[in-house]
Design an enzyme around this catalytic site. Structure first.
Site, PDB file in Angstrom:
ATOM      1  N   THR A 102      -1.462   8.719   2.562  1.00 41.76           N
ATOM      2  CA  THR A 102      -1.346   7.262   2.501  1.00 41.76           C
ATOM      3  C   THR A 102      -2.118   6.623   3.647  1.00 41.76           C
ATOM      4  O   THR A 102      -2.395   7.274   4.662  1.00 41.76           O
ATOM      5  CB  THR A 102       0.119   6.827   2.603  1.00 41.76           C
ATOM      6  OG1 THR A 102       0.628   7.216   3.897  1.00 41.76           O
ATOM      7  CG2 THR A 102       0.971   7.468   1.508  1.00 41.76           C
TER       8      THR A 102
ATOM      9  N   SER B  35       0.843  -1.192   0.000  1.00 44.85           N
ATOM     10  CA  SER B  35       0.000   0.000   0.000  1.00 44.85           C
ATOM     11  C   SER B  35       0.878   1.242   0.000  1.00 44.85           C
ATOM     12  O   SER B  35       2.103   1.159   0.139  1.00 44.85           O
ATOM     13  CB  SER B  35      -0.928   0.021   1.228  1.00 44.85           C
ATOM     14  OG  SER B  35      -0.175   0.182   2.415  1.00 44.85           O
TER      15      SER B  35
ATOM     16  N   LYS C 229      13.727   6.793  12.179  1.00 47.83           N
ATOM     17  CA  LYS C 229      13.992   7.465  10.908  1.00 47.83           C
ATOM     18  C   LYS C 229      15.327   8.212  10.948  1.00 47.83           C
ATOM     19  O   LYS C 229      16.050   8.261   9.953  1.00 47.83           O
ATOM     20  CB  LYS C 229      12.845   8.413  10.564  1.00 47.83           C
ATOM     21  CG  LYS C 229      11.524   7.701  10.258  1.00 47.83           C
ATOM     22  CD  LYS C 229      11.681   6.699   9.135  1.00 47.83           C
ATOM     23  CE  LYS C 229      10.392   6.027   8.747  1.00 47.83           C
ATOM     24  NZ  LYS C 229      10.569   5.008   7.681  1.00 47.83           N
TER      25      LYS C 229
ATOM     26  N   TYR D 272       9.217   6.326  16.250  1.00 50.37           N
ATOM     27  CA  TYR D 272       9.240   6.395  14.788  1.00 50.37           C
ATOM     28  C   TYR D 272      10.274   7.416  14.317  1.00 50.37           C
ATOM     29  O   TYR D 272      11.093   7.138  13.431  1.00 50.37           O
ATOM     30  CB  TYR D 272       7.848   6.771  14.300  1.00 50.37           C
ATOM     31  CG  TYR D 272       7.699   6.880  12.798  1.00 50.37           C
ATOM     32  CD1 TYR D 272       7.487   5.743  12.024  1.00 50.37           C
ATOM     33  CD2 TYR D 272       7.735   8.113  12.161  1.00 50.37           C
ATOM     34  CE1 TYR D 272       7.325   5.837  10.651  1.00 50.37           C
ATOM     35  CE2 TYR D 272       7.582   8.217  10.790  1.00 50.37           C
ATOM     36  CZ  TYR D 272       7.367   7.082  10.038  1.00 50.37           C
ATOM     37  OH  TYR D 272       7.214   7.176   8.679  1.00 50.37           O
TER      38      TYR D 272
ATOM     39  N   SER E 214      11.754   9.748   6.713  1.00 48.14           N
ATOM     40  CA  SER E 214      10.631  10.647   6.979  1.00 48.14           C
ATOM     41  C   SER E 214      11.158  11.989   7.460  1.00 48.14           C
ATOM     42  O   SER E 214      12.200  12.069   8.123  1.00 48.14           O
ATOM     43  CB  SER E 214       9.725  10.044   8.051  1.00 48.14           C
ATOM     44  OG  SER E 214       8.831  11.002   8.585  1.00 48.14           O
TER      45      SER E 214
END
Length: 322
Positions: free
Chosen positions: A240, A60, A209, A205, A179
């Site tokens: 997304t 995805s 990154k 997260y 990111s």
């Protein structure tokens, strides 16, 4: 004689102003402005005919769009996902040449994937490391690794290491999908392994990154002379499923300004094929241009090189013991 100051080129000034604004840079405004500003070569003109590519996290969002773009550029693409049905749908809808199943939060499955790729591929020209998502609940894998660290740092390290001979034989391009969230955190190896009590999904997260970008720099230093290049990029803020699930409020608030997945994936496909970046390695890209890796003084470390070495040693230790 005093050296005359060099004039600021208008395009560079506009780009710098966008970059400083953050919102203007990371949204579709930045994408559309830069595309026109620099008169980008359409991806259709950047061919990958005869090349082989692997895209992880391809069921995805950015991964799926990347697989579609690389296929349209002529590459034979293998998509990697952890859900059999979704991976098969992605393979069919992107026109990929093949698919592989692996849960990349588990190092044993990552290692098995690398072994299968080595057996089935004579060449590997492009490796896109995209798998990973923001997880708000603290989760340990059955191998004892926090899932964000495992999926987005350890498995990527293991794949590059295990596929190194194959990548070297093709002078491959490795592309790490990071990111802009990494700008929020400094490199801190100890913080990459939080306790359940200290866990914060957004911070975990962002730290992962940041670690990805640091490893790109470290790999570049250690891969000199092999022909392999490795760069990181960030896609800006793209609409997304991953963003909608992880940050629903943020996604709703910025919905009119979010990039499409294709716009977010453009720089990935460009990095895979652009002739002007042949031999370029260790950079962090947004919208087809290398960007600084720090925006705030608080994320810089005087001992950055030593911390990158600590990160490398941690990855070696953790991927070796599983």
């Amino acid at each position: 004689h005093a050296r005359r100051a060099q004039p600021v080129r208008p395009r560079a000034l506009v780009d710098a102003l966008l970059e400083a604004s953050v919102v203007g840079s990371f949204t579709r405004l930045g994408y559309e402005t830069r595309r026109r500003l620099y008169d980008w070569t359409p991806l259709a003109g950047l061919r990958l005919d005869g090349a082989t590519a692997i895209v992880t996290g391809a069921t995805s969002g950015l991964g799926r769009e990347t697989a579609s773009l690389l296929r349209r550029q002529g590459a034979a693409v293998t998509v990697v996902g952890r859900d059999g049905a979704r991976t098969e749908v992605a393979r069919n809808e992107t026109g990929a040449a093949g698919s592989e199943l692996a849960d990349l939060s588990l190092l044993r499955e990552t290692r098995a994937l690398a072994a299968r790729i080595t057996e089935t591929h004579k060449t590997l020209d492009v490796l896109v490391l995209n798998a990973g998502a923001m997880t708000h609940a603290f989760t340990l894998t059955d191998e004892g690794n926090e899932v964000t660290l495992a999926t987005q740092v350890l498995s990527q390290f293991l794949l590059v290491d295990a596929l190194r001979s194959l990548l070297e034989s093709s002078a491959a391009r490795v592309i790490v999908v990071s990111s802009g969230g990494m700008y929020l955190e400094r490199l801190d190896v100890d913080a990459l392994q939080p306790t359940e009590e200290s866990y914060d999904g957004v911070k975990a997260y962002s730290r992962a990154k940041r670690a990805q970008v640091a490893l790109v720099e470290e790999w570049t230093a250690r891969l000199g002379g092999t022909g392999i290049t490795i760069n990181a990029m960030h896609p800006g803020w793209s609409d997304t499923p991953g963003l909608r699930d992880a940050l629903p409020g943020f996604s709703r608030a910025l919905s009119p300004l979010l990039r499409t997945p294709e716009q977010g994936a453009d720089t990935i496909a460009w990095l895979a094929a652009a002739p002007e970046i042949e031999g370029v390695s260790g950079e962090f890209f947004l919208d087809r241009r290398a960007r600084p890796t720090h925006r705030k003084r608080s994320t810089r470390r005087l001992d950055e090189a030593q911390e990158r070495a600590r990160l490398w040693d941690m990855c070696v230790l953790k991927t070796a013991r599983q």
